[in-house]
Scaffold this motif. Sequence first.
Motif, PDB file in Angstrom:
ATOM      1  N   GLN A 118      23.663   9.547 -46.540  1.00 47.59           N
ATOM      2  CA  GLN A 118      24.995  10.075 -47.190  1.00 47.59           C
ATOM      3  C   GLN A 118      26.240   9.681 -46.840  1.00 47.59           C
ATOM      4  OE1 GLN A 118      25.363  12.227 -49.512  1.00 47.59           O
ATOM      5  NE2 GLN A 118      26.709  13.853 -48.881  1.00 47.59           N
ATOM      6  N   ALA A 119      26.628   9.221 -45.503  1.00 51.13           N
ATOM      7  CA  ALA A 119      27.724   9.048 -44.918  1.00 51.13           C
ATOM      8  C   ALA A 119      28.073   7.545 -45.156  1.00 51.13           C
ATOM      9  CB  ALA A 119      27.526   9.232 -43.191  1.00 51.13           C
ATOM     10  N   SER A 120      26.848   6.485 -45.228  1.00 52.17           N
ATOM     11  CA  SER A 120      27.180   5.356 -45.459  1.00 52.17           C
ATOM     12  C   SER A 120      26.987   4.985 -47.228  1.00 52.17           C
ATOM     13  CB  SER A 120      26.060   4.403 -44.832  1.00 52.17           C
ATOM     14  OG  SER A 120      24.745   4.527 -45.189  1.00 52.17           O
ATOM     15  N   ALA A 189      22.256  -7.908 -40.138  1.00 54.11           N
ATOM     16  CA  ALA A 189      23.894  -7.804 -40.132  1.00 54.11           C
ATOM     17  C   ALA A 189      24.378  -7.099 -38.626  1.00 54.11           C
ATOM     18  CB  ALA A 189      24.306  -7.252 -41.373  1.00 54.11           C
ATOM     19  N   ALA A 190      23.655  -6.209 -38.357  1.00 55.08           N
ATOM     20  CA  ALA A 190      24.302  -5.158 -37.094  1.00 55.08           C
ATOM     21  C   ALA A 190      23.144  -4.373 -36.989  1.00 55.08           C
ATOM     22  CB  ALA A 190      25.449  -4.411 -37.705  1.00 55.08           C
ATOM     23  N   LEU A 191      23.464  -3.793 -35.608  1.00 55.82           N
ATOM     24  CA  LEU A 191      22.316  -2.900 -35.215  1.00 55.82           C
ATOM     25  C   LEU A 191      23.471  -1.556 -34.810  1.00 55.82           C
ATOM     26  CD1 LEU A 191      20.629  -5.497 -34.657  1.00 55.82           C
ATOM     27  CD2 LEU A 191      19.701  -4.060 -32.730  1.00 55.82           C
ATOM     28  N   ALA A 192      22.854  -0.061 -35.166  1.00 55.77           N
ATOM     29  CA  ALA A 192      23.391   1.033 -34.631  1.00 55.77           C
ATOM     30  C   ALA A 192      22.296   1.789 -33.971  1.00 55.77           C
ATOM     31  CB  ALA A 192      23.849   1.837 -35.896  1.00 55.77           C
ATOM     32  N   ALA A 308      28.643  10.093 -38.795  1.00 56.30           N
ATOM     33  CA  ALA A 308      29.823   9.373 -39.504  1.00 56.30           C
ATOM     34  C   ALA A 308      30.161   8.320 -39.009  1.00 56.30           C
ATOM     35  CB  ALA A 308      30.768  10.626 -39.785  1.00 56.30           C
ATOM     36  N   ARG A 309      30.245   8.369 -37.648  1.00 57.59           N
ATOM     37  CA  ARG A 309      30.973   7.145 -36.703  1.00 57.59           C
ATOM     38  C   ARG A 309      29.845   6.009 -37.110  1.00 57.59           C
ATOM     39  NH1 ARG A 309      32.907   2.843 -35.553  1.00 57.59           N
ATOM     40  NH2 ARG A 309      32.700   1.971 -33.349  1.00 57.59           N
ATOM     41  N   ALA A 310      28.753   6.304 -36.847  1.00 58.91           N
ATOM     42  CA  ALA A 310      27.920   4.940 -37.134  1.00 58.91           C
ATOM     43  C   ALA A 310      27.708   4.431 -38.500  1.00 58.91           C
ATOM     44  CB  ALA A 310      26.318   5.556 -36.708  1.00 58.91           C
ATOM     45  N   ALA A 311      27.956   5.493 -39.362  1.00 57.01           N
ATOM     46  CA  ALA A 311      27.890   4.848 -40.818  1.00 57.01           C
ATOM     47  C   ALA A 311      29.356   4.227 -41.022  1.00 57.01           C
ATOM     48  CB  ALA A 311      27.863   5.974 -41.809  1.00 57.01           C
ATOM     49  N   GLU A 312      30.383   4.552 -40.269  1.00 60.64           N
ATOM     50  CA  GLU A 312      31.624   3.603 -40.473  1.00 60.64           C
ATOM     51  C   GLU A 312      31.313   2.226 -39.895  1.00 60.64           C
ATOM     52  OE1 GLU A 312      35.088   4.189 -37.483  1.00 60.64           O
ATOM     53  OE2 GLU A 312      35.639   5.627 -39.121  1.00 60.64           O
ATOM     54  N   PHE A 313      30.703   2.230 -38.697  1.00 60.39           N
ATOM     55  CA  PHE A 313      30.468   0.840 -38.040  1.00 60.39           C
ATOM     56  C   PHE A 313      29.464   0.344 -38.932  1.00 60.39           C
ATOM     57  CE2 PHE A 313      27.345  -1.383 -35.634  1.00 60.39           C
ATOM     58  CZ  PHE A 313      28.044  -2.413 -34.945  1.00 60.39           C
ATOM     59  N   VAL A 314      28.386   0.854 -39.454  1.00 57.09           N
ATOM     60  CA  VAL A 314      27.521  -0.049 -40.658  1.00 57.09           C
ATOM     61  C   VAL A 314      28.083  -0.580 -41.697  1.00 57.09           C
ATOM     62  CG1 VAL A 314      25.722   0.422 -42.055  1.00 57.09           C
ATOM     63  CG2 VAL A 314      25.495   1.106 -39.879  1.00 57.09           C
TER      64      VAL A 314
END
Length: 333
Positions: A118-120, A189-192, A308-314
Motif C-alpha cells: 500500500q505504501a509503495s 535494486a535495493a534491500l529493506a 512508510a519509511r521503508a516504502a519511501e526508501f524502496v
Amino acid sequence: MRQQKWPPVRASLRSHAAAGVTSLTLRPLTVVIPPSRRGVLVARRVVATGLAVIGPGLAGSRIVPVDRSASRGPSVRGEWVRGPRARRDDAVILYVHGSAYTICSARTHRGITTRLSQASGLPVFACDYRLAPNHRFPSAADDVRAAYEWLLAEGHDPDRIVIAGDSAGGQLAVDLALQLINEGARPPAALALFSPLFDPTFELAAGRERLRRDPMISAARAQQLLDLYFADEDRAAPRLTLSFDGAGSFPATLVQAGGREMMAADAEALAAALVAAGGRCELEIWPGQMHVFQALSRVVPEAPAAIARAAEFVVTELDAANRRGSFELLEGA
C-alpha cells in the motif's frame, strides 16, 4: 513543511506498554514451549493467532496464491499481495519472512506485506520457503533463490526488484544478494531489512541481551530454534558469516531495528560491515521498539510509520535505478 525525522527521538507510551505486556506474557510462554518438532507446531499456531490479532493484513488487499512446488529440491511458493490502491506495475518487492526459519509464513506476515504494498504502490511477492526442522540449511535459501529466479523468468528486471525481509528473512535476503554478486549476476535494486539476523552463532544478540533483557524471547531459546535449521553446519563457513569482501556493488540497503531487542546488535554489525566494504547502508534503531515491531500495527503506532519509511526508501532507490538505466542507454546510443 517540516521534514519527517526517521526514526523518532523517543518511543510512544503504547510501545513501552506493549513491551511490558510482551515481557510478562510471550516471553514466559517461549520458555515452556519446547524447541522440538511438537513445540514448533505449537509455536506456529500461537504466532499465527497472535499476528492475526495484533498485526492483520489491510482490509481490501488482494491476495493471489502461487504454488509451483517441485517434488524434490527448491520450490516457488507464496502469494502475490496488493494493498488497497496499490496500482504500480513497473517494479516488484520480493518479501522474505522471518522467525528462525521455523515458524512463520507469507500468510502470517500480511500485516507487513499489505502495508508495504500500500505504501509503495507496488505488488509484493511474499515467498514461502521450506521450514525447519523438516528442512534444514540451505533449503530456505534455495527456495528464496528459486523465487527470485522465477521473478526474472516472469520478466522482472533486477533493477526493478527490491528484496525486503525480517529477522531470518533478512539473513536470507543478504545471502541471496551476495550469491548473485559472487556469481557475477546483477543483484536487485535495493534491500529493506527489518531486525535482520546477521550472526548465526547468535553471540552478538546474546551479548546485547546481557546488557538489556529482550521482551520477546531469551537468546538461549532463540538459539535453540536456529539450531533446528543450521544443525551441525559450520557457522564460521564463508556463506554463513555473510562476508562482504569484494562486494562493493552490494545494493543500497535500509536496516531498521528496535532499541529494546537483542538483535539490534546484528543490525548494527550488518550496517558496519556493509559500509566497511564500500556499500551504502542506512541504519535506523527505533527507540523502545521490539523485534520486528513493523508487524505490530494494531499495538505500536511506530509500526506503520516504519513501513512508510521503508516504502519511501524502496521507491527512492527504484527511481534512482531507473535514472541510472536511462543514462546508460543514452551513453550506449
